[in-house]
Write an enzyme that holds these catalytic residues in place. Structure first.
Site, short mmCIF file in Angstrom:
data_model
loop_
_atom_site.label_atom_id
_atom_site.label_comp_id
_atom_site.label_asym_id
_atom_site.label_seq_id
_atom_site.Cartn_x
_atom_site.Cartn_y
_atom_site.Cartn_z
N ILE A 111 3.50 8.50 -6.94
CA ILE A 111 4.08 8.57 -8.29
C ILE A 111 4.96 7.36 -8.58
O ILE A 111 5.32 7.08 -9.72
CB ILE A 111 4.85 9.90 -8.49
CG1 ILE A 111 5.00 10.26 -9.99
CG2 ILE A 111 6.22 9.88 -7.82
CD1 ILE A 111 3.73 10.63 -10.65
N ARG A 114 4.18 3.28 -11.55
CA ARG A 114 4.54 3.76 -12.89
C ARG A 114 3.52 3.41 -13.95
O ARG A 114 3.57 3.94 -15.05
CB ARG A 114 5.91 3.18 -13.28
CG ARG A 114 7.02 3.62 -12.37
CD ARG A 114 8.18 2.65 -12.39
NE ARG A 114 7.84 1.42 -11.71
CZ ARG A 114 8.64 0.37 -11.56
NH1 ARG A 114 9.85 0.42 -12.10
NH2 ARG A 114 8.26 -0.71 -10.92
N ARG A 124 5.31 25.67 -12.14
CA ARG A 124 6.08 26.65 -12.92
C ARG A 124 5.11 27.68 -13.49
O ARG A 124 5.46 28.81 -13.78
CB ARG A 124 6.79 25.97 -14.10
CG ARG A 124 7.79 24.94 -13.70
CD ARG A 124 8.46 24.36 -14.92
NE ARG A 124 9.34 25.34 -15.56
CZ ARG A 124 9.94 25.13 -16.72
NH1 ARG A 124 9.76 24.01 -17.39
NH2 ARG A 124 10.73 26.05 -17.24
N HIS A 226 -3.63 -3.38 -8.40
CA HIS A 226 -2.26 -3.52 -7.87
C HIS A 226 -1.94 -2.36 -6.91
O HIS A 226 -1.42 -2.58 -5.81
CB HIS A 226 -1.26 -3.56 -9.03
CG HIS A 226 0.17 -3.70 -8.60
ND1 HIS A 226 0.65 -4.81 -7.96
CD2 HIS A 226 1.22 -2.84 -8.68
CE1 HIS A 226 1.94 -4.64 -7.68
NE2 HIS A 226 2.30 -3.44 -8.10
N ARG A 231 -1.59 -0.07 -1.35
CA ARG A 231 -1.87 1.17 -0.62
C ARG A 231 -3.14 1.12 0.23
O ARG A 231 -3.34 2.03 1.05
CB ARG A 231 -1.94 2.34 -1.61
CG ARG A 231 -0.67 2.53 -2.43
CD ARG A 231 0.55 2.75 -1.57
NE ARG A 231 1.74 2.97 -2.40
CZ ARG A 231 2.94 3.25 -1.91
NH1 ARG A 231 3.13 3.33 -0.60
NH2 ARG A 231 3.97 3.43 -2.71
C1 LIG Z 1 4.55 -0.27 2.35
C2 LIG Z 1 5.46 0.23 1.28
C3 LIG Z 1 6.75 0.65 1.59
C4 LIG Z 1 7.62 1.12 0.59
N1 LIG Z 1 8.88 1.55 0.92
C5 LIG Z 1 9.71 2.04 -0.03
C6 LIG Z 1 11.02 2.51 0.27
O1 LIG Z 1 11.45 2.48 1.41
N2 LIG Z 1 11.80 3.01 -0.73
C7 LIG Z 1 11.37 3.04 -2.03
O2 LIG Z 1 12.11 3.47 -2.92
N3 LIG Z 1 10.14 2.60 -2.35
C8 LIG Z 1 9.30 2.11 -1.42
N4 LIG Z 1 8.04 1.67 -1.75
C9 LIG Z 1 7.61 1.77 -3.15
C10 LIG Z 1 7.64 0.39 -3.82
O3 LIG Z 1 8.95 -0.14 -3.86
C11 LIG Z 1 7.11 0.49 -5.26
O4 LIG Z 1 7.93 1.39 -5.99
C12 LIG Z 1 5.70 1.02 -5.32
O5 LIG Z 1 4.88 0.35 -4.39
C13 LIG Z 1 5.13 0.82 -6.73
O6 LIG Z 1 4.95 -0.55 -6.93
P1 LIG Z 1 5.15 -1.21 -8.36
O7 LIG Z 1 6.51 -0.93 -8.91
O8 LIG Z 1 4.76 -2.66 -8.23
O9 LIG Z 1 4.01 -0.44 -9.21
P2 LIG Z 1 4.03 0.00 -10.73
O10 LIG Z 1 5.10 0.98 -11.00
O11 LIG Z 1 2.61 0.43 -11.04
O12 LIG Z 1 4.37 -1.29 -11.52
C14 LIG Z 1 3.44 -2.40 -11.56
C15 LIG Z 1 4.22 -3.62 -11.97
O13 LIG Z 1 4.71 -3.41 -13.32
C16 LIG Z 1 6.03 -3.95 -13.43
N5 LIG Z 1 6.93 -2.85 -13.79
C17 LIG Z 1 6.62 -1.53 -13.92
N6 LIG Z 1 7.70 -0.83 -14.32
C18 LIG Z 1 8.71 -1.72 -14.43
C19 LIG Z 1 10.08 -1.62 -14.78
N7 LIG Z 1 10.63 -0.47 -15.13
N8 LIG Z 1 10.84 -2.74 -14.78
C20 LIG Z 1 10.29 -3.93 -14.43
N9 LIG Z 1 9.00 -4.11 -14.09
C21 LIG Z 1 8.21 -3.02 -14.09
C22 LIG Z 1 6.36 -4.59 -12.09
O14 LIG Z 1 5.98 -5.96 -12.13
C23 LIG Z 1 5.47 -3.87 -11.13
O15 LIG Z 1 5.17 -4.61 -9.94
C24 LIG Z 1 7.17 1.18 -0.77
C25 LIG Z 1 5.87 0.75 -1.07
C26 LIG Z 1 5.02 0.29 -0.08
C27 LIG Z 1 3.63 -0.14 -0.46
#
Ligand SMILES: Cc1cc2nc3c(=O)[nH]c(=O)nc-3n(C[C@H](O)[C@H](O)[C@H](O)COP(=O)(O)OP(=O)(O)OC[C@H]3O[C@@H](n4cnc5c(N)ncnc54)[C@H](O)[C@@H]3O)c2cc1C
Length: 312
Positions: A111, A114, A124, A226, A231
């Protein structure tokens, strides 16, 4: 993976129906449509719907009036160019919708992505099935010693047997207490007519994180790539990586040219920092570079060495 007869019949009926369309379709993906691809012990991934194909990427890139495609080799070259130069918006023109059944602790990782549209089954409203993810013995691993986030060698013998026993016993006991608090049997009838039963939205708080949930998850091709780059990567936890691998198989069927470019420029590629590139250039010039005089940290050095060594 377990489907009820009613669920299997609904899928068969959906697959038996067809309607003519002027929109482009992909025969290899049509063959997979609606079918559950088993993942983990009770999970699955199903393609519910999709829009576009490789040609739609090309069409958008050329802003064409018609289909916009030329020879396959030219389309493949354009898609590879777009992927190589991170010209990503043409990939956003395709979309796909999945139905996913997955353990709650994996849903919490998923989840975090985003840039998708999600609708999850409501606990629920519905009573969650008595299905828990129990790892296969080879995935029952110890904490990694080199990486605080990963796992190491598989547990064995009595220790493995005890972990499996605890996982099963706790999940089963919590689900037993869940149904007891709800005061509902498997058919939804009151267990004890004298009791009111606790609301579903409250009783669920007692379930274990390996209980399965389900959602519809829709995203565009750019954001799917992405998701997969993070993943389907070896650093991702096994239990989410297996879903990503099932999605990669779907990607190959749906957009084979994009999938091939993605495997080449993203999944199979490495990023070198300017400092790393400088080290590689020194090596190519015949210099024997060692980590202390490389300007790289020990970890960066190890990563460059691993990239140059290749898999295995
Ligand atoms: C191996 C691994 C380990 C991880 N460990 C942790 C951990 O320890 N703790 C933890 O909390 N999470 C962890 N994560 C989750 C990680 O930090 C990301 O939240 C998750 O991979 C989603 O990536 P994303 O935000 O790029 O993707 P998406 O939410 O799909 O976003 C895609 C891209 O859109 C942009 N974007 C989307 N929403 C926003 C926004 N609100 N503001 C700015 N730009 C935005 C960004 O450029 C982002 O890269 C881990 C992930 C991986 C793969």
């Amino acid at each position: 993976m377990t489907l009820t007869d009613a669920q299997a019949n609904e899928i068969a009926a959906a697959r038996a129906a067809s309607s003519p369309t002027a929109r482009p379709t992909v025969p290899a993906l049509e063959a997979l449509l609606f079918q559950p691809l088993p993942v983990l012990d009770h999970g699955f991934l199903r393609v519910i719907d999709y829009m576009g194909d490789d040609a739609a990427v090309v069409q958008a890139a050329r802003v064409s009036y018609g289909r916009g495609t030329r020879r396959v080799s030219e389309d493949a070259g354009l898609i590879r160019y777009l992927m190589r130069h991170r010209h990503s918006t043409p990939f956003e023109m395709c979309a796909i919708k999945f139905h996913v059944k997955l353990p709650i602790f994996i849903a919490r990782q998923w989840i975090r992505h985003r840039t998708a549209n999600v609708n999850e089954i409501s606990a629920r409203y519905s009573v969650l099935d008595r299905e828990f993810y129990i790892p296969a013995p080879e995935h029952l691993a110890a904490q990694a010693t080199t990486n605080r986030q990963g796992r190491g060698a598989a547990l064995s013998g009595e220790e493995a047997a005890e972990v499996l026993r605890v996982l099963r016993a706790d999940a089963t006991a919590c689900h037993d207490h869940y149904t007891a608090m709800l005061n509902e049997d498997a058919d939804g009838a009151p267990i004890d007519p004298a009791r009111q039963g606790l609301a579903r939205e409250l009783a669920r708080m007692n379930l274990t994180l390996n209980t399965y949930t389900q959602w519809y998850w829709k995203t565009d091709l750019h954001n799917l790539l992405h998701f997969l780059s993070l993943r389907a990567d070896p650093h991702a936890q096994h239990e989410i990586r297996v879903y990503a691998e099932a999605m990669l198989a779907v990607l190959d069927a749906w957009v084979p040219l994009t999938a091939a470019a993605f495997r080449d420029y993203r999944l199979g590629a490495v990023t070198l920092s300017a400092g790393m590139l400088a080290v590689v250039r020194r090596m190519l010039a015949g210099e024997a570079v060692a980590q202390p005089d490389s300007g790289l940290s020990a970890r960066e050095w190890a990563e460059v060495q691993a990239a140059l060594r290749g898999p295995g």
